[in-house]
Design an enzyme around this catalytic site. Sequence first.
Site, mmCIF file in Angstrom:
data_model
loop_
_atom_site.group_PDB
_atom_site.id
_atom_site.type_symbol
_atom_site.label_atom_id
_atom_site.label_comp_id
_atom_site.label_asym_id
_atom_site.label_seq_id
_atom_site.Cartn_x
_atom_site.Cartn_y
_atom_site.Cartn_z
ATOM 1 C CG ASN A 96 -1.474 1.317 1.397
ATOM 2 O OD1 ASN A 96 -2.575 1.741 1.059
ATOM 3 N ND2 ASN A 96 -0.985 2.058 2.525
ATOM 4 C CB SER A 149 -3.446 5.087 -8.657
ATOM 5 O OG SER A 149 -4.201 6.429 -8.686
ATOM 6 C CE1 TYR A 162 0.812 8.198 -6.727
ATOM 7 C CE2 TYR A 162 -0.994 8.191 -8.277
ATOM 8 C CZ TYR A 162 -0.413 7.915 -6.849
ATOM 9 O OH TYR A 162 -1.361 7.158 -6.045
ATOM 10 C CE LYS A 166 0.324 4.343 -6.986
ATOM 11 N NZ LYS A 166 0.140 3.588 -5.725
ATOM 12 C CB ILE A 195 -8.803 8.085 -1.034
ATOM 13 C CG1 ILE A 195 -9.259 7.266 -2.327
ATOM 14 C CG2 ILE A 195 -9.260 7.627 0.191
ATOM 15 C CD1 ILE A 195 -10.690 6.507 -2.427
#
Length: 258
Positions: A96, A149, A162, A166, A195
């Site tokens: 995670n 993600s 990023y 991912k 989130i």
Amino acid sequence: MPLTELSRSIRGEVAIVTGAASGMGRATAHLFGDEGACVALVDINEEPLQKVVREMTDVGYDARGWRLDLADGDAILSVVNEIGKHFGGIDILVNNAGISAPSSIDGDEYISAWDKSLAVLLTAHMLMIRATLPFIRQSPHGRIVNIASTEGLGATRGNSPYSTAKTGVIGLTRSLAVELGPENITVNCVCPGPIRTGMTAGIPEEHKVIFAKRRVALRRYAEPEEVAHGTLSLVLPAAQYITGVTLPVDGGLTIRNA
């Protein structure tokens, strides 16, 4: 006589959760504790990590924390072996831990953001899996869940390190699901959308509301626990025929056109 022979309990199983000191990692660790699992919490930030451990042990959960820099491959192997020895095995790995390092392609900091993003968001997943496999192979139902993600399913301007990492997590998940399937080890991936975590804390609330109403079918940001429940569903013993899945937990973001 029960109608099913498949268990929906992880009571007594040993789970590692990385990035467990906050956000989705903390929520996942708490939820697994609720379900009776023995939880190894891993994070680079010692003080908040031990705070979460105390939260769990104060209510009677079997939990212990390990500080770990996931960019350090040797440390990963050492900590995982210590966890396996402490709990007598490992059944579940939840990769995670994450960072955010946005940068435009021609920015001065781009190469640094690229290297750090791939190291923590992708390479560390692979290293954690390699380190835990000797233990997971001994489990009657080994489970690996990688947290990617919706940025791995789409893209946002100025965030290519990023998004690339991912996307790689999704590819790693699929490949290892095929490779480890003959050993009855499942490998799945969760793709959270918007989130409420530390990464999004800096976004003004009014901007969150505008984005959610424009892009998210449920018209809101999610709480970390809502993602944790998606993760839990993939590690249950009963989830033995689910592998190689990419599960968006995004309130319908990836399906909404208008």
